[in-house]
Design an enzyme around this catalytic site. Structure first.
Site, short mmCIF file in Angstrom:
data_model
loop_
_atom_site.label_atom_id
_atom_site.label_comp_id
_atom_site.label_asym_id
_atom_site.label_seq_id
_atom_site.Cartn_x
_atom_site.Cartn_y
_atom_site.Cartn_z
CE1 TYR A 133 10.37 -6.19 -6.65
CE2 TYR A 133 9.14 -6.17 -4.60
CZ TYR A 133 9.20 -6.42 -5.95
OH TYR A 133 8.10 -6.89 -6.61
CB CYS B 58 -0.95 0.05 1.18
SG CYS B 58 -1.94 -1.42 1.38
CG ASN C 227 2.49 1.52 3.57
OD1 ASN C 227 3.52 2.13 3.35
ND2 ASN C 227 2.41 0.23 3.38
N GLY C 228 1.04 -0.67 5.91
CA GLY C 228 1.76 -1.42 6.94
C GLY C 228 0.97 -2.62 7.39
N GLY D 181 0.67 -0.73 -4.82
CA GLY D 181 -0.57 -1.49 -4.68
C GLY D 181 -1.45 -1.29 -5.89
#
Ligand code: SF4
Length: 495
Positions: free
Chosen positions: A264, A22, A122-123, A48
């Site tokens: 990445y 996300c 996000n997480g 996402g």
């Protein structure tokens, strides 16, 4: 059997490899918040691709639009006319807790005693199961199967309500990774977990402010980077500017920024954790060339995620860089495909070999990581069939032997090809002439403040307790529903 990471096309990670978890954006005091959020979310699309949403306040009312699909598919036509205002938050989703279905698309909205709240996350909250259980025993009704919804229940909790700052009290109770953005009719908030696991940056746009998961979103919006939101910090953006508050001290074990953001996940034109992703990845490639030299004729990256490490490898080794694989950008997102067979065939379609770049040559292939192992295996086979004389594999991180519990959708240990295997065994399994990984020290040498990072998927040592972790679908009531219809949802929530 080993299957591997596939980096870019939105596959179900339980078939493939690590996936982003996300991205969030928040704006305060900007013209046409909806279009600004759109631009920011567009820049964060790599984090996402399952769903997207935004909430915009016109000062009194929260308007929302969200749905399954890419940003360009969810926000279409005159969407911004449905979302008037100068304040808002947005989200792009990849599911790490809760199935891929419309009801789980963020932001989430709720009406509390003091008006409307909207949140986006996000997480991954490792104590989500515990907290959810507590609220359900009190009679709370959950609308989604995500960990993120917990925060709304905390904000509505009468226990916190009497406290002068219940947002900070709620955040302090959360364990795991979080970058939250929170919208109210007159302000927005942004918060980052005490370990700083996920990135979150603050920017200025005219007289207004922007917060985003990565600085590439600030760049896209035209905002000027100001600083990162600090671990354990809650910031409030309103007519008085930026107010900084703390909800947690520095953790006893120190910070734990996710090193995979550098390797990445993040876009190369971002700075994350104060460091250029482009510079980090090329430095990693140079170190890899020194640590794992290779007698080869060409360096070939696995696009897109291996490109910068391959460039660094080429510069350091003096071996020419060649684009031996070309990516098909029009393949579409395979997570909506109904069967594993169709997903697998899309993997095969994604990268095409360029025989002229590899035929008769000794090739060193550079990728960012190997997760399950079968994608690199397939690509080695493709190179050999295209005439490569030798295929050597060089990986821009240490062997990934442990899962992630902090918002990156890694498979369990048994499905990680490096778990319980030596480099020689991995080499034999993949069919390469040699395999070489970057060492942990080599990785750290490319990082500023290397002691502030999490390396849990390499070492098995995590920055916070993982004993209450729940699996991705643990909060589903009737099993995952991957194929729910895609549609737009517009609406307003009255103050
Ligand atoms: S375990 Fe790995 S992927 Fe997860 S937060 Fe730590 S470094 Fe990132």
């Amino acid at each position: 059997m080993c299957i591997s990471k596939d980096s870019e096309d939105g596959q179900d990670s339980h078939q493939q490899g690590p996936r982003e978890a996300c991205g969030v954006v928040a704006v305060y005091g900007v013209d046409n918040a909806a279009l600004t959020l759109y631009n920011g979310l567009f820049a964060l699309q790599h984090r996402g691709q399952e769903g997207a949403g935004m909430v915009v306040s016109d000062g009194k009312i929260l308007h929302y639009c969200k749905g399954m699909g890419l940003v360009s598919e969810v926000f279409t036509g005159d969407f911004a006319e449905h979302l008037p205002g100068r304040i808002g938050i947005g989200h792009v989703r990849y599911s790490t807790t809760g199935a891929s279905k419309t009801v789980n698309v963020q932001p989430f909205l709720a009406e509390c005693r003091d008006g409307m709240w909207a949140i986006a996350h996000n997480g991954n909250l490792v104590n989500a199961g515990e907290l959810r259980d507590r609220y359900q025993k009190q009679g709370a009704i959950f609308q989604t199967t995500t960990d993120s919804e917990i925060l709304l229940h905390q904000l509505a909790d009468p226990t916190y309500f009497g406290q002068r700052d219940r947002i900070r009290a709620a955040l302090a109770e959360l364990c795991g990774s979080f970058a939250f953005v929170i919208a109210r009719p007159h302000c927005v908030y942004a918060a980052r977990d005490p370990w700083g696991i996920r990135p979150l940056s603050l920017g200025r746009l005219g007289k207004g402010h922007v917060v985003a998961s990565e600085t590439c979103a600030l760049q896209q919006i035209g905002a000027e980077y100001v600083r990162d939101v600090n671990p354990g910090e809650l910031i409030k953006l309103d007519e008085n500017g930026v107010k900084s508050l703390r909800f947690a001290d520095v953790p006893v074990g120190g910070y734990g920024q996710c090193v995979f953001e550098q390797i990445y996940f993040a876009r190369p034109n971002s700075h994350v954790f104060g460091q250029s992703v482009y510079a980090t990845r090329t430095a990693i490639g140079r170190t890899l060339a020194r640590e794992q030299p290779c007698d080869a004729d060409v360096v070939v990256p696995i696009p897109d995620s291996g490109v910068l490490a391959a460039l660094g490898f080429s510069h350091e080794s003096g071996i020419p860089f060649e684009l031996g694989f070309i990516r098909n950008h029009y393949i579409g997102r395979t997570f909506i495909m109904p069967s594993q067979k169709s997903r697998s065939s899309s993997v095969d379609l994604k990268l095409a070999v360029v025989p002229e770049a590899v035929a008769g040559r000794r090739v060193v292939v550079v990728d960012d990581s190997i997760i399950r192992g079968n994608t690199i295996q397939k690509r080695i086979g493709v190179l050999r069939r295209a005439g490569a004389r030798e295929v050597h594999v060089r990986i821009a991180c240490p062997p990934t032997r442990h899962p992630c519990y902090f918002g990156i959708d890694f498979p369990e240990t048994n499905d990680l090809v490096a778990a319980g295997r030596t480099e020689e065994q991995i080499c034999a399994l993949c069919g390469a002439d040699s395999v070489g990984y970057l060492s942990l020290d080599g990785l750290k040498s490319a990082l500023e403040n290397s002691g502030h990072y999490c390396y849990g998927c390499f070492t098995g040592r995590y920055v916070c307790g993982t004993e209450h972790v729940v699996c991705k679908h643990a909060l589903e009531r009737s099993g995952p529903d991957q194929l729910e219809d895609r549609h737009h949802r517009y609406g307003v929530m009255m103050q």
